[in-house]
Write an enzyme that holds these catalytic residues in place. Sequence first.
Site, PDB file in Angstrom:
ATOM      1  N   GLU A   1     -17.793   1.755   1.383  1.00 33.02           N
ATOM      2  CA  GLU A   1     -17.257   2.962   2.038  1.00 33.02           C
ATOM      3  C   GLU A   1     -17.890   3.109   3.414  1.00 33.02           C
ATOM      4  O   GLU A   1     -19.099   2.920   3.575  1.00 33.02           O
ATOM      5  CB  GLU A   1     -17.530   4.189   1.179  1.00 33.02           C
ATOM      6  CG  GLU A   1     -16.627   4.233  -0.034  1.00 33.02           C
ATOM      7  CD  GLU A   1     -16.879   5.427  -0.936  1.00 33.02           C
ATOM      8  OE1 GLU A   1     -17.578   6.355  -0.532  1.00 33.02           O
ATOM      9  OE2 GLU A   1     -16.370   5.398  -2.064  1.00 33.02           O
TER      10      GLU A   1
ATOM     11  N   TYR B   1     -18.516  -2.518  -2.965  1.00 35.55           N
ATOM     12  CA  TYR B   1     -18.242  -1.183  -2.434  1.00 35.55           C
ATOM     13  C   TYR B   1     -18.703  -1.130  -0.993  1.00 35.55           C
ATOM     14  O   TYR B   1     -19.822  -1.561  -0.689  1.00 35.55           O
ATOM     15  CB  TYR B   1     -18.980  -0.101  -3.240  1.00 35.55           C
ATOM     16  CG  TYR B   1     -18.028   0.719  -4.069  1.00 35.55           C
ATOM     17  CD1 TYR B   1     -17.027   1.457  -3.454  1.00 35.55           C
ATOM     18  CD2 TYR B   1     -18.132   0.762  -5.456  1.00 35.55           C
ATOM     19  CE1 TYR B   1     -16.136   2.202  -4.203  1.00 35.55           C
ATOM     20  CE2 TYR B   1     -17.236   1.500  -6.210  1.00 35.55           C
ATOM     21  CZ  TYR B   1     -16.234   2.217  -5.576  1.00 35.55           C
ATOM     22  OH  TYR B   1     -15.358   2.943  -6.316  1.00 35.55           O
TER      23      TYR B   1
ATOM     24  N   ARG C   1      -0.854  -8.243   0.297  1.00 37.53           N
ATOM     25  CA  ARG C   1      -0.251  -6.915   0.149  1.00 37.53           C
ATOM     26  C   ARG C   1      -1.247  -5.867   0.647  1.00 37.53           C
ATOM     27  O   ARG C   1      -2.380  -5.809   0.168  1.00 37.53           O
ATOM     28  CB  ARG C   1       0.062  -6.691  -1.333  1.00 37.53           C
ATOM     29  CG  ARG C   1       0.768  -5.412  -1.669  1.00 37.53           C
ATOM     30  CD  ARG C   1       1.480  -5.557  -2.987  1.00 37.53           C
ATOM     31  NE  ARG C   1       2.586  -6.488  -2.804  1.00 37.53           N
ATOM     32  CZ  ARG C   1       3.786  -6.155  -2.323  1.00 37.53           C
ATOM     33  NH1 ARG C   1       4.050  -4.898  -2.018  1.00 37.53           N
ATOM     34  NH2 ARG C   1       4.716  -7.054  -2.169  1.00 37.53           N
TER      35      ARG C   1
ATOM     36  N   LYS D   1       4.887  -8.413   4.814  1.00 43.38           N
ATOM     37  CA  LYS D   1       6.317  -8.683   5.011  1.00 43.38           C
ATOM     38  C   LYS D   1       6.456  -9.931   5.895  1.00 43.38           C
ATOM     39  O   LYS D   1       5.919 -10.973   5.514  1.00 43.38           O
ATOM     40  CB  LYS D   1       6.994  -7.434   5.588  1.00 43.38           C
ATOM     41  CG  LYS D   1       6.941  -6.234   4.605  1.00 43.38           C
ATOM     42  CD  LYS D   1       7.779  -5.082   5.058  1.00 43.38           C
ATOM     43  CE  LYS D   1       7.899  -3.998   4.000  1.00 43.38           C
ATOM     44  NZ  LYS D   1       6.791  -3.034   4.000  1.00 43.38           N
TER      45      LYS D   1
ATOM     46  N   THR E   1       2.638  -2.631   7.085  1.00 49.54           N
ATOM     47  CA  THR E   1       2.164  -3.385   5.930  1.00 49.54           C
ATOM     48  C   THR E   1       1.858  -4.801   6.413  1.00 49.54           C
ATOM     49  O   THR E   1       2.329  -5.231   7.465  1.00 49.54           O
ATOM     50  CB  THR E   1       3.231  -3.450   4.830  1.00 49.54           C
ATOM     51  OG1 THR E   1       4.479  -3.797   5.422  1.00 49.54           O
ATOM     52  CG2 THR E   1       3.362  -2.147   4.097  1.00 49.54           C
TER      53      THR E   1
ATOM     54  N   ASP F   1       6.270   3.043  12.885  1.00 52.55           N
ATOM     55  CA  ASP F   1       6.047   2.388  11.603  1.00 52.55           C
ATOM     56  C   ASP F   1       6.721   1.020  11.708  1.00 52.55           C
ATOM     57  O   ASP F   1       7.937   0.895  11.567  1.00 52.55           O
ATOM     58  CB  ASP F   1       6.656   3.220  10.472  1.00 52.55           C
ATOM     59  CG  ASP F   1       6.389   2.593   9.102  1.00 52.55           C
ATOM     60  OD1 ASP F   1       6.119   1.374   9.057  1.00 52.55           O
ATOM     61  OD2 ASP F   1       6.473   3.320   8.095  1.00 52.55           O
TER      62      ASP F   1
HETATM   63  N1  DSN Z   1       9.566  -0.922  -0.042  1.00 57.36           N
HETATM   64  C1  DSN Z   1       9.591  -1.523   1.273  1.00 57.36           C
HETATM   65  C2  DSN Z   1      10.865  -2.239   1.542  1.00 57.36           C
HETATM   66  O1  DSN Z   1      11.353  -2.937   0.668  1.00 57.36           O
HETATM   67  O2  DSN Z   1      11.383  -2.150   2.631  1.00 57.36           O
HETATM   68  C3  DSN Z   1       9.267  -0.529   2.329  1.00 57.36           C
HETATM   69  O3  DSN Z   1       8.110   0.115   2.022  1.00 57.36           O
END
Ligand code: DSN
Length: 456
Positions: free
Chosen positions: A91, A89, A270, A264, A261, A235
């Site tokens: 925080e 933990y 993730r 990707k 994120t 984003d």
């Molecule tokens: N779900 C993702 C995608 O496949 O583009 C975006 O958050």
Amino acid sequence: MIQGDEATHRVSAPARPLSRLRFLERLMSIDQTFYGSDFGQLSSQDPEIAGVLLSELDRLRGGLQLIASENLTSPAVLAALGSTLSNKYAEGYPGRRYYGGCSEVDKAEMIGIARAKALFGADHANLQPHSGASANLAVYGAFCQPGDTILAMSLPHGGHLTHGSKVSFSGKWFNAVHYGVDKETEDIDYAQVATLARQHRPKLIVAGGSAIPRLIDFEFFRNLADEVGAIFWVDAAHFIGLVAGKAIPSPVPYADVVTFTTHKVLRGPRGGMLVCKEEHAAKLDKAVFPMMQGGPLMHCIAAKAVNLHECAQPAYEVYAKQVIANAQQLASSLGERGIRPITGGTDTHLSLHDLQGIGVTGKDAEARAGAAGIVLNKNAIPFDPQPPNTASGIRVGTPSVTTQGMGTDEMKLIADLIHQALTQTDGDPDNAKATEIRGQVTDLVGRFPAYPRSGS
Ligand code: DSN
């Protein structure tokens, strides 16, 4: 073709077809290196879940992974994810936690922050968002009050749920105004963006989404945000890996805040992350914790740090450029077969295709490709006559196949296999043609294995 371990995770020559028993034996031996000694413990203690892990690896290795938002993260990242840092933990932030015993996780987070700032040339980085949606929630928390107006790309034209969709908190709590794409070019309708911004004077202007194949004009958005007194938020979840690999221009010099994120094109664990201008740092940190989240996932933050180091290597730049070259080849080869790329092609890792020319829906295409061993997703196209669950398009991306070491020649073959699957099969895996295509897919992925086995 990409060469070298850092670019592809490849460790050796391709494997020959193996018997099922031999295959599982080999799988077990390489998985020890992915999961440490814990995998042996897991398989004896919980064979049911161990079996799921193995069969997921089997699934990854056995098919063509063309989901544009997925990738194959490295064994080093997986090792950090499967570590004891998961127990802690923490925080708060490094040096100012609400728990004792944080000396080691503080180091991991500080290393990660320094790497993120260096990689993206950012004033400030926060590695704690659990996901892209959490990072986005923090942006609303930092800059908006319920009822405020935001301006973002509409979901059916390529935006994201968290950019004001009615089914998301963002559309329930904020007044979302949406821009779309131009009917002719199918790219962002910048004139419409400007008109809507001047008319509604939003608190936030958002650029980015989930199905935008073209580069975004960040300078245009910056100037517009300044003109109407808005915060400019990018984003960058889909394309931040291409930015990290210096393959496309960065939004960081232009935006007040950039969220993304980490799993990707970036090829990390993730999770989510944000980088921002110094003037917004304290506000955004408070919005991540304690406004939106509790304890950070320290194992995941360590894995993000590992990934950021990987992205700073020259091999990653080679990878990012190859991702784009592959996506461009795949888009044009599909186009030559009547599977029209929206906007005529792509500048990034993904392309969106209109299937109306071949008379197949997105839903059927996803099922037909899946039965042939090709994993992709149906996607709405701009001005789609079909409902989202059926859709008239597919979205394909090249992050995973490029990690496997495939190049433009393989993209031509993949386009041909997709076309055959969509036009000559019916979604039944027992269909003779689907079986034949699956055989070709198996040959191809056998030459470019995902997570290659030791010694193979
Ligand atoms: N779900 C993702 C995608 O496949 O583009 C975006 O958050």
